[in-house]
Design a protein around this motif. Structure first.
Motif, mmCIF file in Angstrom:
data_model
loop_
_atom_site.group_PDB
_atom_site.id
_atom_site.type_symbol
_atom_site.label_atom_id
_atom_site.label_comp_id
_atom_site.label_asym_id
_atom_site.label_seq_id
_atom_site.Cartn_x
_atom_site.Cartn_y
_atom_site.Cartn_z
ATOM 1 N N GLN A 123 0.840 -1.193 0.000
ATOM 2 C CA GLN A 123 0.000 0.000 0.000
ATOM 3 C C GLN A 123 0.879 1.248 0.000
ATOM 4 O OE1 GLN A 123 -3.275 -0.283 -0.391
ATOM 5 N NE2 GLN A 123 -3.056 -2.516 -0.332
ATOM 6 N N ARG A 124 0.350 2.315 -0.604
ATOM 7 C CA ARG A 124 1.140 3.533 -0.749
ATOM 8 C C ARG A 124 1.202 4.367 0.518
ATOM 9 N NH1 ARG A 124 1.330 8.893 -1.551
ATOM 10 N NH2 ARG A 124 2.618 9.723 -3.247
ATOM 11 N N PRO A 179 -1.211 7.256 3.168
ATOM 12 C CA PRO A 179 -2.304 8.230 3.092
ATOM 13 C C PRO A 179 -2.233 9.091 1.831
ATOM 14 C CG PRO A 179 -1.338 8.207 5.284
ATOM 15 C CD PRO A 179 -0.446 7.376 4.421
ATOM 16 N N ARG A 180 -3.385 9.275 1.194
ATOM 17 C CA ARG A 180 -3.465 10.101 -0.006
ATOM 18 C C ARG A 180 -3.116 11.553 0.335
ATOM 19 N NH1 ARG A 180 -5.924 9.388 -4.860
ATOM 20 N NH2 ARG A 180 -6.884 7.443 -4.119
ATOM 21 N N GLY A 181 -2.378 12.182 -0.563
ATOM 22 C CA GLY A 181 -2.020 13.578 -0.372
ATOM 23 C C GLY A 181 -0.750 13.791 0.418
ATOM 24 N N GLU A 182 -0.198 12.727 0.982
ATOM 25 C CA GLU A 182 1.054 12.834 1.738
ATOM 26 C C GLU A 182 2.199 12.270 0.902
ATOM 27 O OE1 GLU A 182 0.844 11.150 5.597
ATOM 28 O OE2 GLU A 182 -0.978 12.255 6.171
ATOM 29 N N ASP A 192 5.087 10.023 -0.560
ATOM 30 C CA ASP A 192 5.192 8.569 -0.658
ATOM 31 C C ASP A 192 6.216 8.075 0.366
ATOM 32 O OD1 ASP A 192 5.772 5.946 -1.345
ATOM 33 O OD2 ASP A 192 5.588 6.287 -3.487
#
Length: 422
Positions: free
Chosen positions: A380-381, A383-386, A388
């Motif tokens: 998994q990458r 949290p979105r927007g944070e 990488d």
């Protein structure tokens, strides 16, 4: 030059056999090539056992080295030989278009192409498949392109972490296996007399500029003054070529203004939005992509190919290449008190590439190849927007290694100084 206009992009797959890479290793062709073409005459491996342990565990392995010289993919052959494996590596398509022999050799050594100007799904899927099957370790350079700044890294590209995570997810689903990433630090150290070499090469550059060298010799301060003068002369020539006149003032703002002029002109021609100045690399990529798309675009009515004059398109592509090249002269590289023999060597070679079209690989070098501990790649990458987290971790690890390795070069301003790491 990156954009190839004599034919549209076509994917070059890797050669899967082991006979050719085994022959290249057995006959020591790596040593011959590196000595003859790159002047790399020696090497030192550090912590190769970390790589060997991952290989023995049957993991999908991604090697992620810093990328400062054209020799980088080849020197990794020494690491591969040490642990008894062969490698696959993603390489820019233009490298397969230099000459037929180099294209043949690249494929037999495990390279496959990627179109840096577009979204190359075949290249991405090939890289993912290599990691999922663990057929061989895969080399991806997270900086993307190379320049001669061994002590500094460019921003890392998210494509590396995307490929690694996608492969980790597929491998876990297929057989419960794992994918790991090994940061690899590459540091080139001058073996010969860098001061004598710098004096000789600056004299050649001064004569190329129709100057009569006023003062020569190996005094470090005099060499630095001559290097600054040659750098300013090159920038002035490019300003006259593209803007019409040379400007005055410090080199940094002049360089930045020329980069902005070059990219804004091409962006206007192809209807591209001008991105913030901090995104020069992305702007260069978009210009190159637009050049290739416009040149190979079919007739909108008939759908047939159009015979276009390549000169204008080549000019725009060359302007983008120049903008990226100018960006590879970092301001802090020649900061007093931090100047090493390798930094002088690299800066002179960048100017050689600018004036002659290629660097003169005549300074004998030794390369240190240091393998870091494996980073297990998550599926998994985050949290979105944070940022990488995998890319951040890779950047931190590589940055720490490069900073440490940079201290092994000799102090250029004080030739008799020996650094603690030597």
């Amino acid at each position: 030059m990156t954009v190839i206009l004599d034919r549209p992009y076509s994917f070059v797959p890797p050669h899967r056999g082991n006979l050719w890479p085994s022959a290249i290793q057995s006959f020591r062709l790596i040593e011959w090539h590196l000595r003859k073409r790159e002047a790399v005459v020696d090497y030192e491996l550090r912590h190769a056992d970390r790589f060997a342990d991952s290989l023995a565990a049957g993991l999908g392995i991604l090697l992620a080295p810093n990328h400062c010289r054209y020799a980088d993919p080849i020197v990794l052959g020494w690491l591969a030989r040490e642990v008894g494996t062969h490698l696959f590596a993603m390489a820019s398509w233009h490298l397969f278009n230099t000459n037929s022999f180099e294209a043949f050799a690249l494929r037999r050594m495990g390279a496959f192409s990627v179109n840096r100007e577009g979204n190359d799904r075949q290249a991405i899927e090939t890289a993912i498949d290599i990691l999922v099957t663990a057929e061989r370790p895969l080399v991806l350079f997270p900086e993307g392109t190379t320049n001669r700044t061994n002590d500094l890294m460019k921003p890392l590209l998210e494509g590396v972490s995307f490929i690694a995570r996608t492969a980790a997810k597929k491998r876990q689903k297929a057989n419960g296996g794992k994918v790991v990433m090994h940061p690899v630090g590459l540091k080139y150290l001058c073996v010969g007399d860098a001061w004598k070499w710098a004096d000789d090469k600056l004299r050649e550059l001064e004569l190329e500029l129709s100057w009569q060298p006023r003062q020569t010799g190996t005094d470090p301060q005099m060499i630095l003054q001559r290097l600054y003068r040659v750098s300013e002369a090159y920038l002035a020539l490019k300003e006259i070529e593209h803007v019409g006149k040379a400007s005055a003032g410090d080199l940094r703002p002049r360089r930045d203004q020329l980069i902005q002029f070059l990219l804004a002109r091409s962006e206007g021609r192809y209807g591209l939005a001008t991105l913030p100045e901090a995104c020069v690399r992305e702007r260069v990529r978009k210009v190159r992509s637009a050049v290739a798309a416009a040149y190979f675009a079919p007739d909108p009515e008939t759908g047939k190919p159009v015979d276009r004059n390549p000169d204008e398109y080549l000019a725009d592509s060359s302007a983008a290449d120049l903008a990226q090249f100018l960006l590879s002269f970092p301001d802090q590289y020649l900061t007093p008190g931090q100047i090493t023999d390798t930094r002088i060597f690299e800066t002179i070679q960048r100017i050689q590439e600018a004036i002659y079209g290629e660097a003169k690989e005549t300074m004998p070098m030794k390369v240190v190849i240091e393998v870091d501990e494996a980073i297990e790649v998550p599926t998994q990458r985050g949290p979105r927007g944070e940022p990488d987290p995998l890319l951040c971790r890779l950047g931190d690890r590589l940055g720490t290694m490069i900073e440490s390795l940079s201290r092994e070069a000799r102090d250029f301003e004080h030739p008799d100084t020996v650094t603690p790491n030597q």
